[in-house]
Enzyme design. Structure first.
Site, PDB file in Angstrom:
ATOM      1  N   SER A  38     -12.514   5.355   0.593  1.00  0.00           N
ATOM      2  CA  SER A  38     -11.397   5.001   1.477  1.00  0.00           C
ATOM      3  C   SER A  38     -11.934   4.573   2.835  1.00  0.00           C
ATOM      4  CB  SER A  38     -10.476   6.212   1.640  1.00  0.00           C
ATOM      5  OG  SER A  38      -9.674   6.035   2.785  1.00  0.00           O
ATOM      6  N   HIS A  59     -10.774   1.492  -1.438  1.00  0.00           N
ATOM      7  CA  HIS A  59      -9.433   2.040  -1.191  1.00  0.00           C
ATOM      8  C   HIS A  59      -9.045   1.725   0.264  1.00  0.00           C
ATOM      9  CE1 HIS A  59      -6.204   4.972  -2.158  1.00  0.00           C
ATOM     10  NE2 HIS A  59      -6.318   5.352  -0.887  1.00  0.00           N
ATOM     11  N   ASP A  87      -6.250   2.021   3.112  1.00  0.00           N
ATOM     12  CA  ASP A  87      -5.075   2.826   3.478  1.00  0.00           C
ATOM     13  C   ASP A  87      -4.251   2.193   4.598  1.00  0.00           C
ATOM     14  OD1 ASP A  87      -5.092   5.311   1.884  1.00  0.00           O
ATOM     15  OD2 ASP A  87      -7.084   5.563   2.755  1.00  0.00           O
ATOM     16  N   MET A 102      -0.881   2.562   6.948  1.00  0.00           N
ATOM     17  CA  MET A 102       0.103   3.544   7.428  1.00  0.00           C
ATOM     18  C   MET A 102       0.962   2.913   8.528  1.00  0.00           C
ATOM     19  SD  MET A 102      -2.331   6.843   7.820  1.00  0.00           S
ATOM     20  CE  MET A 102      -3.494   7.298   6.542  1.00  0.00           C
ATOM     21  N   HIS A 149      -3.431   1.054  -0.697  1.00  0.00           N
ATOM     22  CA  HIS A 149      -2.506   2.191  -0.739  1.00  0.00           C
ATOM     23  C   HIS A 149      -1.554   2.079   0.451  1.00  0.00           C
ATOM     24  CE1 HIS A 149      -2.138   6.888  -0.331  1.00  0.00           C
ATOM     25  NE2 HIS A 149      -1.002   6.330  -0.732  1.00  0.00           N
ATOM     26  N   MET A 181       1.224   3.326   2.660  1.00  0.00           N
ATOM     27  CA  MET A 181       2.015   4.494   3.080  1.00  0.00           C
ATOM     28  C   MET A 181       3.002   3.986   4.118  1.00  0.00           C
ATOM     29  SD  MET A 181      -1.153   7.159   3.191  1.00  0.00           S
ATOM     30  CE  MET A 181      -2.344   5.827   3.251  1.00  0.00           C
ATOM     31  N   MET A 226      -1.229  12.233  -4.992  1.00  0.00           N
ATOM     32  CA  MET A 226      -1.812  12.668  -3.714  1.00  0.00           C
ATOM     33  C   MET A 226      -2.229  14.127  -3.818  1.00  0.00           C
ATOM     34  SD  MET A 226      -1.831  10.038  -1.715  1.00  0.00           S
ATOM     35  CE  MET A 226      -2.541  10.939  -0.328  1.00  0.00           C
ATOM     36  N   GLY A 245      -1.367  10.700   5.181  1.00  0.00           N
ATOM     37  CA  GLY A 245      -1.311  10.441   6.617  1.00  0.00           C
ATOM     38  C   GLY A 245      -2.629  10.589   7.352  1.00  0.00           C
ATOM     39  N   GLY A 284      -7.092  11.452   6.964  1.00  0.00           N
ATOM     40  CA  GLY A 284      -8.300  11.768   6.208  1.00  0.00           C
ATOM     41  C   GLY A 284      -8.771  13.169   6.567  1.00  0.00           C
ATOM     42  N   GLY A 285      -9.707  13.673   5.795  1.00  0.00           N
ATOM     43  CA  GLY A 285     -10.362  14.937   6.138  1.00  0.00           C
ATOM     44  C   GLY A 285      -9.547  16.195   5.928  1.00  0.00           C
ATOM     45  N   ASP A 337      -6.196  11.319  -4.558  1.00  0.00           N
ATOM     46  CA  ASP A 337      -6.518  10.876  -3.203  1.00  0.00           C
ATOM     47  C   ASP A 337      -6.277  12.020  -2.226  1.00  0.00           C
ATOM     48  OD1 ASP A 337      -6.899   9.407  -0.881  1.00  0.00           O
ATOM     49  OD2 ASP A 337      -5.041   8.255  -1.064  1.00  0.00           O
ATOM     50  N   GLY A 338      -7.348  12.429  -1.547  1.00  0.00           N
ATOM     51  CA  GLY A 338      -7.233  13.463  -0.523  1.00  0.00           C
ATOM     52  C   GLY A 338      -8.105  14.664  -0.834  1.00  0.00           C
ATOM     53  N   GLY A 391     -12.646   9.522   1.164  1.00  0.00           N
ATOM     54  CA  GLY A 391     -12.973   8.992   2.487  1.00  0.00           C
ATOM     55  C   GLY A 391     -14.155   9.704   3.099  1.00  0.00           C
ATOM     56  N   SER A 392     -13.898  10.905   3.635  1.00  0.00           N
ATOM     57  CA  SER A 392     -14.952  11.598   4.388  1.00  0.00           C
ATOM     58  C   SER A 392     -16.170  11.963   3.559  1.00  0.00           C
ATOM     59  CB  SER A 392     -14.380  12.834   5.098  1.00  0.00           C
ATOM     60  OG  SER A 392     -13.262  13.332   4.437  1.00  0.00           O
TER      61      SER A 392
HETATM   62  C1  DX5 Z   1      -4.692  10.004   3.281  1.00  0.00           C
HETATM   63  C2  DX5 Z   1      -5.269   8.748   2.659  1.00  0.00           C
HETATM   64  C3  DX5 Z   1      -6.565   8.962   2.015  1.00  0.00           C
HETATM   65  C4  DX5 Z   1      -7.654   9.411   2.956  1.00  0.00           C
HETATM   66  C5  DX5 Z   1      -8.539  10.332   2.169  1.00  0.00           C
HETATM   67  O1  DX5 Z   1      -3.364   9.848   3.539  1.00  0.00           O
HETATM   68  O2  DX5 Z   1      -4.381   8.209   1.695  1.00  0.00           O
HETATM   69  O3  DX5 Z   1      -6.998   7.848   1.246  1.00  0.00           O
HETATM   70  O4  DX5 Z   1      -8.426   8.389   3.509  1.00  0.00           O
HETATM   71  O5  DX5 Z   1      -9.460  10.902   3.021  1.00  0.00           O
HETATM   72  P1  DX5 Z   1     -10.342  12.161   2.594  1.00  0.00           P
HETATM   73  O6  DX5 Z   1     -11.111  11.758   1.380  1.00  0.00           O
HETATM   74  O7  DX5 Z   1     -11.199  12.374   3.789  1.00  0.00           O
HETATM   75  O8  DX5 Z   1      -9.398  13.294   2.333  1.00  0.00           O
HETATM   76 ZN    ZN Z   2      -5.168   6.660   0.290  1.00  0.00          ZN
END
Ligand code: DX5
Ligand code: ZN
Length: 214
Positions: A7, A30, A32, A34, A63, A65, A136, A141, A143-144, A174-175, A196-197
């Site tokens: 992500s 991926h 994201d 928002m 993705h 959101m 999810m 909303g 990451g991390g 995801d998440g 992501g992280s």
């Molecule tokens: C959160 C996003 C994710 C996010 C995941 O709302 O949809 O894609 O980047 O981040 P990690 O892997 O750090 O939880």
């Molecule tokens: Zn996502």
């Protein structure tokens, strides 16, 4: 085989081109989006997607959101998304069906995402039209966040619905996906892991991707 979808929310946007190059051994990218309405955060949108499309041939897993995605799905498809995923909580069923139709008409793959409180059964009216179901494993909303293991029953239920109906459909999580939670998700029935992280937080991204793939 398990597909890994780093992500870019966790990437350094000042050097996005080289960040993307660093994860090119992954399967999907991926992306994201928002809007500050559907989720309490803002990220990136169409101009960034157009730029990303120019520098990579990776499959772009977008993705959304955003509230009432039917308004924007065509623009994301035209900007270079390969898979357009949006939330079924983001609009009325009629508009969700219309958004699915628009994405397919653009020749792109389509997916629906479920927030943690939405049951697997909410997918039933749409499932036969989907290329991806995104469960999810955090509240969307940010990451991390910490992985919600209680979503695994839903992953298994969604995978069972797909198998029972004889459909071909990715199940993405995801998440909070990392080397510990990835195998839990795969065991539950996921075949695409957005992370992501745990990818961009590592110096050696290729090794991080290999580890997630298991
Ligand atoms: C959160 C996003 C994710 C996010 C995941 O709302 O949809 O894609 O980047 O981040 P990690 O892997 O750090 O939880
Ligand atoms: Zn996502």
């Amino acid at each position: 085989m398990t597909k890994i979808a780093p992500s870019i929310l966790s990437a350094d946007f000042a050097v996005l081109g080289s960040e993307i190059a660093s994860i090119c051994s992954a399967d999907y990218l991926h992306f994201d989006v928002m809007d500050g309405v559907f989720v309490p955060n803002l990220s990136i949108g169409i101009p960034v997607l157009e730029s990303v499309r120019k520098v990579t041939d990776m499959t772009l897993d977008v993705h959304l959101m955003i509230d009432r995605p039917v308004r924007y799905v065509k623009r994301f498809a035209d900007a270079g998304a390969d898979i357009v995923v949006f939330h079924l909580e983001a609009d009325e069923p009629q508009n969700t069906l219309e958004a699915i139709r628009i994405v397919k008409e653009c020749g792109k793959k389509v997916g629906l995402a479920l927030k943690p409180k939405t049951p697997a059964s909410a997918l039933i009216p749409y499932l036969s039209r989907l290329d991806m179901a995104l469960v999810m494993t955090v509240e969307p909303g940010f990451g991390g966040q910490v992985f919600m293991e209680n979503q695994m029953e839903k992953v298994t239920a969604v995978r069972k619905m797909i198998t029972d109906a004889g459909l071909v459909c990715d199940v993405e999580v995801d998440g909070g996906i990392n080397r510990k939670t990835a195998p839990v998700c795969v065991k539950a029935g996921a075949n695409v892991l957005a992370a992501g992280s745990s990818v961009f937080g590592e110096k050696d991204r290729a090794a991080a991707i290999r580890e997630l793939r298991g």
